[in-house]
Write an enzyme that holds these catalytic residues in place. Structure first.
Site: not given
Length: 481
Positions: A33, A74, A220, A278
């Site tokens: 990845r 964020r 995702k 994850t």
């Protein structure tokens, strides 16, 4: 015994050393990845090429997965680098504050639409849920909160809204540029972050094709609202990735296990590939062995039928990238010994829409009931071995193809192994012999074993698989068509 569950490992500074790269290949990585959240386009292209070169030297085929950053929901930075939030204190998320001027009272926000997406009494979660804020008041530029759960908060941590509902688009301007990079590096898969709908998937596919890329699209699943339209998202995708970090924050950690199991089951039912990701072995960022909880986590994903398990910081920046892959390999192999992983009634009552799909299903039913040692699927696109891999089985499926793109694609399919195959002969009997000889050369079968071959009358034609043949190794004569 060949491991059926595939291992995805993230590249990073920890894998840049050529010796470590060789070690992770030897440890058994199947797909690498490339995380577009970090690094430059040149670094990504160089890393992918280096992996492919070393894989060839090891006689391996390794897929390349490019993971888009997605919207940056964020906070910005603190003047001191971090602060300590006290429970009950007031704290402001300020979209107009200078990005570097955060303090104990307020911090800037990269996502400027935040005040439009929240209201009084909403709950915001920062830093993967470690900090919990209750929204008290919203102005045009500020979200004024009360700290429910405090602690240390540092620069650039993510923001989630409990229950979902942040409206940031899945594809940003940066992602659109990164898609061009993914096409240039001939990525086998492109992962789209924070997918909200099938339209996000279709747009990513269109942009990748326009840039000259051929890879499959990975959705995702990390937004709560995506679960409400999950079947349409899966239908539009080639692969889904259960990205448990943000998803767990938005739906709550206790809800995550049943959702993961449901997504794995649904993905396989819809003939799509599933990656579980994850924090699978996060302790191995610093430790050379996993925790027992991590062992159970990986094993349960395998028992539930995931195609692949993924490592992130464990290999990208951890101290023991090769040991993390080796541990994951060991756990997968042990889990795959359980009966649940080799028996299936999947699609036993289904109606098939295509001839090649019917051949794939008939092959798996026959193989599981006849005791075949291997399946050799002569394939152009990889569709037939994909359908086969949806059926739980301990029988290895070899995707024999002359197309390097197809060989790279199947590196992600559970129980499917890519084989470079360019038959010398043109008649079917000769091709049968060459296919079985290839399996003999690999030590997969021996004289007397049963092998099932699938291929098309018109070899080289996409979607043309229309024949299944059962052969006994050593008995192939000139009349075996």
């Amino acid at each position: 015994m060949l491991r059926r569950t595939k291992i995805v490992a993230t590249l990073g500074p920890a894998t840049d050393d050529p010796k470590m790269l060789d070690k992770i290949i030897e440890a058994g990585v199947d797909v690498i990845r490339v995380n577009f959240s970090h690094g430059t386009a040149e670094e990504h292209i160089e890393r992918a090429e280096r992996v492919r070169n070393r894989a060839r030297a090891h006689g391996r085929q390794i897929g390349v997965l490019c993971d888009l950053q997605g919207p940056k929901i964020r906070i910005e930075k603190f003047k001191s680098g971090k602060i300590m939030l006290e429970e009950g204190a007031s704290f402001v998320l300020d979209t107009k504050l200078d990005p570097a001027e955060g303090n104990l009272d307020r911090v800037g926000v990269a996502y400027k639409q935040l005040p439009n997406d929240v209201k009084r009494a909403d709950t915001l979660l920062l830093d993967d849920g470690r900090i919990v804020l209750w929204v008290n008041e919203v102005t045009d530029t500020e979200v004024i909160c009360r700290v429910v759960s405090g602690g240390e908060l540092s620069n650039r941590k993510g923001i989630n809204k409990q229950g979902g509902g942040l409206s940031a688009p899945a594809l940003t301007d940066k992602d659109r540029e990164d898609i061009k990079t993914a096409a240039a590096m001939q990525a086998d898969y492109l992962a789209v972050s924070f997918v909200r709908s099938a339209e996000d998937v279709n747009e990513a596919r269109r942009l990748l094709r326009e840039a000259g890329g051929y890879g499959g699209i990975i959705s995702k699943i990390e937004r709560a609202e995506s679960l409400g339209v999950i079947e349409s998202i899966i239908e539009a995708s080639d692969v889904i990735m259960i990205a448990r970090g943000d998803l767990g924050v938005e739906i709550g950690d206790a809800s995550l296990p049943p959702v993961q199991k449901h997504l794995i089951t649904l993905g396989r039912k819809m003939n799509k590939v599933v990656i579980t990701a994850t924090q699978m072995m996060e302790s191995m960022i610093y430790s050379h062995i996993p925790t027992r909880a991590e062992v159970f986590d990986v094993a349960n994903a395998v028992l539930d039928g995931t195609d692949a398990v993924m490592l992130s910081a464990e290999t990208a920046s951890g101290k023991y990238p090769d040991k993390a892959i080796a541990a994951m390999d060991r756990i997968c192999r042990e889990a795959e010994k359980q009966r649940i992983t080799t028996h299936s009634d999947h699609r036993i009552d289904s109606v098939f829409g295509r001839i090649d799909e019917a051949i794939a299903m008939a092959t798996m039913y026959t193989a599981n009931h006849l005791g075949a040692k291997a399946i050799a699927a002569l394939t152009e696109s990889g569709s037939t071995p994909l359908w086969m891999s949806r059926i739980s089985s301990g029988i290895p499926i070899f995707a024999l193809t002359s197309h390097v793109e197809t060989r790279r694609k199947v590196t992600l399919y559970r129980g499917v192994y890519p084989v470079s195959f360019e038959p010398v002969g043109k008649d079917h009997a000769q091709v049968n012999r060459e296919a079985v000889d290839e399996l003999l050369r690999r030590g997969t079968v021996r004289d007397g074993d049963l092998v099932i071959l699938t291929k098309g009358d018109m070899m080289g034609e996409l979607g043309g698989t229309n024949a299944m043949k059962i052969v006994r190794v050593g008995d192939l004569g000139s009349n075996q068509n």
